[in-house]
Design a protein around this motif. Structure first.
Motif, PDB file in Angstrom:
ATOM      1  N   ARG A  88       0.468  -1.115   0.282  1.00  0.00           N
ATOM      2  CA  ARG A  88       0.339  -0.247   0.531  1.00  0.00           C
ATOM      3  C   ARG A  88       1.035   1.505   0.136  1.00  0.00           C
ATOM      4  N   TYR A  89       1.014   2.255  -1.263  1.00  0.00           N
ATOM      5  CA  TYR A  89       1.117   3.733  -0.979  1.00  0.00           C
ATOM      6  C   TYR A  89       0.145   4.190  -1.271  1.00  0.00           C
ATOM      7  N   ARG A  90       0.246   5.038  -1.305  1.00  0.00           N
ATOM      8  CA  ARG A  90      -0.692   6.767  -1.530  1.00  0.00           C
ATOM      9  C   ARG A  90      -0.270   8.027  -1.157  1.00  0.00           C
ATOM     10  N   PRO A  91      -0.332   8.169  -2.089  1.00  0.00           N
ATOM     11  CA  PRO A  91       0.546  10.055  -2.523  1.00  0.00           C
ATOM     12  C   PRO A  91      -0.364  10.647  -1.638  1.00  0.00           C
ATOM     13  N   GLY A  92       0.953  12.317  -1.438  1.00  0.00           N
ATOM     14  CA  GLY A  92       0.469  12.973  -0.479  1.00  0.00           C
ATOM     15  C   GLY A  92      -0.667  13.549  -0.454  1.00  0.00           C
ATOM     16  N   PRO A 118       5.674  14.054 -13.233  1.00  0.00           N
ATOM     17  CA  PRO A 118       6.725  15.228 -13.159  1.00  0.00           C
ATOM     18  C   PRO A 118       8.179  14.938 -12.867  1.00  0.00           C
ATOM     19  N   SER A 119       8.316  13.657 -11.865  1.00  0.00           N
ATOM     20  CA  SER A 119       8.853  12.703 -11.280  1.00  0.00           C
ATOM     21  C   SER A 119       9.540  11.941 -12.313  1.00  0.00           C
ATOM     22  N   ALA A 169       7.479   5.985  -4.070  1.00  0.00           N
ATOM     23  CA  ALA A 169       6.983   7.145  -3.743  1.00  0.00           C
ATOM     24  C   ALA A 169       7.908   8.493  -4.866  1.00  0.00           C
ATOM     25  N   ALA A 170       8.933   7.831  -5.962  1.00  0.00           N
ATOM     26  CA  ALA A 170       9.153   8.762  -7.026  1.00  0.00           C
ATOM     27  C   ALA A 170       8.507   8.895  -7.851  1.00  0.00           C
TER      28      ALA A 170
END
Length: 302
Positions: free
Chosen positions: A146-150, A161-162, A250-251
């Protein structure tokens, strides 16, 4: 009607450009590879200098070939001096004359003299069993993650953009790819090629795979990946160090609920990972013990 053809054997001539290019029509006839793509491989600087063809010529025309190249591997935490076998091809008009067997046996003599193991990919595994090859099952690896951006995100990965999307038709992008391969780390210590720039370039000629090629300035690494819903499919990471999954997510910056990893994920994340059988036929020759669960990155396939 039978023909008594005369064949001339040549090998290890790849550094000679005019001789090397005599192979290109055979690539076109057997694999439908464009001569322009093969020339671009050498012009790009990605060609493997250890690529060694074993070829029969008839009237100066290449009619049968087998090639090997140095394929140093990281297997079980150690460097293994292996070789890859590719470009197995016979012109349709010269098949059934034993040319493949003669070339293959000659090549294996050289391979066994110099290498611990030989690897090849094939759709005809039985063809190679008589030469001492055994088939190895590949598995890809699946894990809940599980990953959720800010904040809320509805962006496509293509607009992040990254991540910079790369193209082989862009000279600056090719330079970025070359830079990552100069001193890159193997993507796994369990099972991974230590250098696969030539295979990477040739596989990226597939527009579908190339559409998944990105560069992360944040990680200083190439990332080959795509999303299906919130499933992140990771195909390869090429950089001086392999980031942890948290860093990679995250990237990328998109919501993730599951990860499918198409290389061994030992350096990426502790898991838990579920191995899933992968289609295809990877074969190995040599008295080398392989880990139970392995996967060649599709960018390194040959």
């Amino acid at each position: 009607m039978s023909h008594n053809y005369q064949y001339d054997f040549e090998w290890n001539y790849n550094a000679d450009e005019p001789k090397r290019e005599r192979l290109f029509p055979l690539f076109k006839a057997v694999f439908n590879m464009k001569e322009s793509d093969l020339k671009a491989l050498y012009a790009s600087g990605f060609a493997n200098p250890t690529y060694t063809p074993f070829t029969y010529f008839h009237d100066g025309i290449a009619v049968a070939n087998v090639s090997m190249f140095e394929l140093p591997m990281r297997i079980g935490g150690r460097r293994v001096n292996a070789a890859g076998i590719q470009s197995v091809m016979t012109d349709p008009g010269h098949r059934g004359r034993g040319l493949f067997r003669q070339l293959f046996e000659t090549m294996l003599t050289e391979l066994d003299r110099r290498h611990e193991a030989g690897f090849l990919f094939t759709d005809s595994p039985r063809l190679y069993e008589g030469f001492g090859f055994r088939e190895v099952e590949e598995t890809f690896f699946v894990s809940p993650y599980r990953y959720r951006p800010g904040g809320p995100s509805t962006r496509s990965i293509r607009s992040i953009p990254s991540l910079r999307k790369l193209s082989l038709t862009n000279a600056e992008d090719v330079q970025v790819i070359q830079e990552q391969f100069r001193q890159h780390a193997p993507v796994s210590s369990v099972f991974a090629p230590m250098s696969h720039g030539a295979s990477f370039y040739l596989n990226m000629l597939d527009p579908q795979l190339q559409s998944n090629l990105y560069y992360s300035e944040q990680l200083k690494a190439l990332i080959v990946c795509k999303f299906e819903g919130e499933t992140l499919k990771l195909y390869d990471i090429v950089g001086r160090r392999i980031p942890k999954l948290d860093e990679a997510a995250a990237a990328i910056g998109e919501p993730v609920s599951k990860v499918e990893c198409y290389f061994h994920p030992d350096l990426l994340h502790p898991g838990p990972w579920t191995p899933i059988p992968s289609p295809g036929h990877l074969m190995v020759r040599g008295a080398i013990e392989l880990p139970k669960q392995i996967h060649f990155p599709i960018t390194a396939a040959f």
